[in-house]
Design an enzyme around this catalytic site. Structure first.
Site, PDB file in Angstrom:
ATOM      1  N   HIS A  90      -3.922   1.103   7.735  1.00 58.39           N
ATOM      2  CA  HIS A  90      -2.572   1.685   7.737  1.00 58.39           C
ATOM      3  C   HIS A  90      -2.494   2.853   6.745  1.00 58.39           C
ATOM      4  O   HIS A  90      -1.995   3.937   7.088  1.00 58.39           O
ATOM      5  CB  HIS A  90      -1.567   0.577   7.368  1.00 58.39           C
ATOM      6  CG  HIS A  90      -0.145   1.019   7.278  1.00 58.39           C
ATOM      7  ND1 HIS A  90       0.833   0.570   8.139  1.00 58.39           N
ATOM      8  CD2 HIS A  90       0.488   1.861   6.411  1.00 58.39           C
ATOM      9  CE1 HIS A  90       1.995   1.129   7.803  1.00 58.39           C
ATOM     10  NE2 HIS A  90       1.812   1.908   6.752  1.00 58.39           N
ATOM     11  N   GLU A  91      -3.020   2.641   5.531  1.00 62.32           N
ATOM     12  CA  GLU A  91      -2.945   3.698   4.505  1.00 62.32           C
ATOM     13  C   GLU A  91      -3.843   4.885   4.843  1.00 62.32           C
ATOM     14  O   GLU A  91      -3.452   6.034   4.665  1.00 62.32           O
ATOM     15  CB  GLU A  91      -3.279   3.141   3.119  1.00 62.32           C
ATOM     16  CG  GLU A  91      -2.333   2.060   2.617  1.00 62.32           C
ATOM     17  CD  GLU A  91      -0.852   2.383   2.771  1.00 62.32           C
ATOM     18  OE1 GLU A  91      -0.470   3.562   2.624  1.00 62.32           O
ATOM     19  OE2 GLU A  91      -0.080   1.457   3.061  1.00 62.32           O
TER      20      GLU A  91
ATOM     21  N   GLN B  70       2.800  10.080   1.457  1.00 63.73           N
ATOM     22  CA  GLN B  70       4.130   9.461   1.451  1.00 63.73           C
ATOM     23  C   GLN B  70       4.987   9.925   0.271  1.00 63.73           C
ATOM     24  O   GLN B  70       6.192   9.718   0.275  1.00 63.73           O
ATOM     25  CB  GLN B  70       4.020   7.940   1.436  1.00 63.73           C
ATOM     26  CG  GLN B  70       3.465   7.381   2.737  1.00 63.73           C
ATOM     27  CD  GLN B  70       3.353   5.881   2.649  1.00 63.73           C
ATOM     28  OE1 GLN B  70       2.347   5.342   2.219  1.00 63.73           O
ATOM     29  NE2 GLN B  70       4.413   5.197   3.036  1.00 63.73           N
TER      30      GLN B  70
ATOM     31  N   GLY C 180       0.834  -1.199   0.000  1.00 59.80           N
ATOM     32  CA  GLY C 180       0.000   0.000   0.000  1.00 59.80           C
ATOM     33  C   GLY C 180       0.866   1.245   0.000  1.00 59.80           C
ATOM     34  O   GLY C 180       2.027   1.206   0.421  1.00 59.80           O
TER      35      GLY C 180
ATOM     36  N   CYS D 179       6.575  -0.021   6.843  1.00 59.82           N
ATOM     37  CA  CYS D 179       6.099   1.123   6.080  1.00 59.82           C
ATOM     38  C   CYS D 179       7.204   1.573   5.137  1.00 59.82           C
ATOM     39  O   CYS D 179       8.372   1.601   5.528  1.00 59.82           O
ATOM     40  CB  CYS D 179       5.742   2.245   7.060  1.00 59.82           C
ATOM     41  SG  CYS D 179       5.156   3.751   6.274  1.00 59.82           S
ATOM     42  N   LEU D 180       6.825   1.911   3.907  1.00 55.85           N
ATOM     43  CA  LEU D 180       7.816   2.375   2.927  1.00 55.85           C
ATOM     44  C   LEU D 180       8.483   3.684   3.351  1.00 55.85           C
ATOM     45  O   LEU D 180       9.561   4.010   2.887  1.00 55.85           O
ATOM     46  CB  LEU D 180       7.164   2.529   1.548  1.00 55.85           C
ATOM     47  CG  LEU D 180       6.746   1.216   0.883  1.00 55.85           C
ATOM     48  CD1 LEU D 180       5.852   1.491  -0.319  1.00 55.85           C
ATOM     49  CD2 LEU D 180       7.957   0.392   0.480  1.00 55.85           C
TER      50      LEU D 180
ATOM     51  N   HIS E 220      -2.293   7.228   7.206  1.00 55.40           N
ATOM     52  CA  HIS E 220      -1.355   8.188   6.588  1.00 55.40           C
ATOM     53  C   HIS E 220      -2.072   9.479   6.181  1.00 55.40           C
ATOM     54  O   HIS E 220      -1.477  10.550   6.208  1.00 55.40           O
ATOM     55  CB  HIS E 220      -0.684   7.590   5.348  1.00 55.40           C
ATOM     56  CG  HIS E 220       0.514   6.750   5.653  1.00 55.40           C
ATOM     57  ND1 HIS E 220       1.612   7.223   6.349  1.00 55.40           N
ATOM     58  CD2 HIS E 220       0.800   5.460   5.349  1.00 55.40           C
ATOM     59  CE1 HIS E 220       2.509   6.270   6.453  1.00 55.40           C
ATOM     60  NE2 HIS E 220       2.048   5.175   5.858  1.00 55.40           N
TER      61      HIS E 220
END
Length: 184
Positions: free
Chosen positions: A153-154, A65, A60, A110-111, A157
C-alpha cells in the site's frame, strides 16, 4: 511533528505522481522528513497522543501523502504473531513477490482518504522489499500477511497508485479467487 493537517487528501494531484528516488547518502532534511513519517504512525497508535493532537490512527505513511514527492515510507505495525515491524525506509522497492494473492477481509483504508471505500484489494501474499534505513543500512525484508499488505500500500503511494484503484467496482466484495483472506 506531522499532524492530520499536513496530510494531503484524495484528489490532490501529488497523490497521482511518481515520486523521485532519494539520492544516497540522504540529506539531513530527507532524514528529518523520513523520521517524522515514522513518528506520525507511532504517535497515531498511542491513544493519548492521537486524542491530544487529533491524529487518525495509521500503520503506514508515505512521503507523497505529506506532499513530498520522494521515495520514503514509514510502517509501524504488528503481525498476527505479535512481531513488530517498525521501519522508515528510503527508496523501498519490491524485488520479488509470490504468485499467490491475499487481501484484508475488512478492506483497506488510507490517511489520505476521508471516507470508507468498501471492497477487497488484491495484493501479493508474500513480498521481499529492499530499502535503506535512516542509519544508511540496506535491509531486505521478507513479508507476508498484514505487513506485506501495508508495505505494498505504501510503495503504491510512491507510484501514484491508490488502494481503491484495485477494487473490482462491479462487485467490490466478491472474494478474490484463490487468495488468502487476512483478518484485521
Amino acid at each position: 511533528m506531522i499532524t492530520m493537517g499536513d496530510i494531503i487528501r484524495d484528489g490532490h494531484p501529488s497523490l497521482r505522481k511518481v515520486a523521485a528516488e532519494v539520492s544516497m547518502p540522504p540529506s539531513e532534511e530527507d532524514k528529518q522528513i523520513l523520521s517524522s513519517l515514522l513518528e506520525y504512525v507511532v504517535n497515531s497508535q498511542n491513544p493519548e497522543m492521537s486524542i491530544q493532537y487529533g491524529l487518525r490512527p495509521g500503520i503506514g505513511l508515505a512521503a507523497p501523502q505529506i506532499n513530498v514527492l520522494k521515495r520514503m515510507i514509514a510502517v509501524h505495525l504488528m503481525d498476527e504473531t505479535g512481531t513488530l515491524y517498525s521501519y522508515a525506509l528510503f527508496n523501498p522497492k519490491i524485488i520479488s513477490h509470490s504468485v499467490e494473492k491475499s487481501y484484508l477481509n475488512s478492506g483497506e483504508g488510507c490517511l489520505s482518504v476521508d471516507r470508507a471505500i468498501p471492497g477487497y484489494v488484491p495484493r501479493y501474499a508474500r513480498i521481499t522489499v529492499k530499502g535503506t534505513t535512516l542509519n544508511g543500512e540496506e535491509v531486505k525484508l521478507r513479508l507476508k500477511g498484514l505487513p506485506a499488505i501495508c508495505f505494498q500500500h505504501e510503495i503504491d503511494h510512491l507510484n501514484g497508485i491508490m488502494f481503491y484503484d484495485y477494487i473490482n467496482h462491479e462487485d467490490p466484495l466478491r472474494p478474490i479467487e484463490g487468495a488468502i483472506a487476512i483478518e484485521r
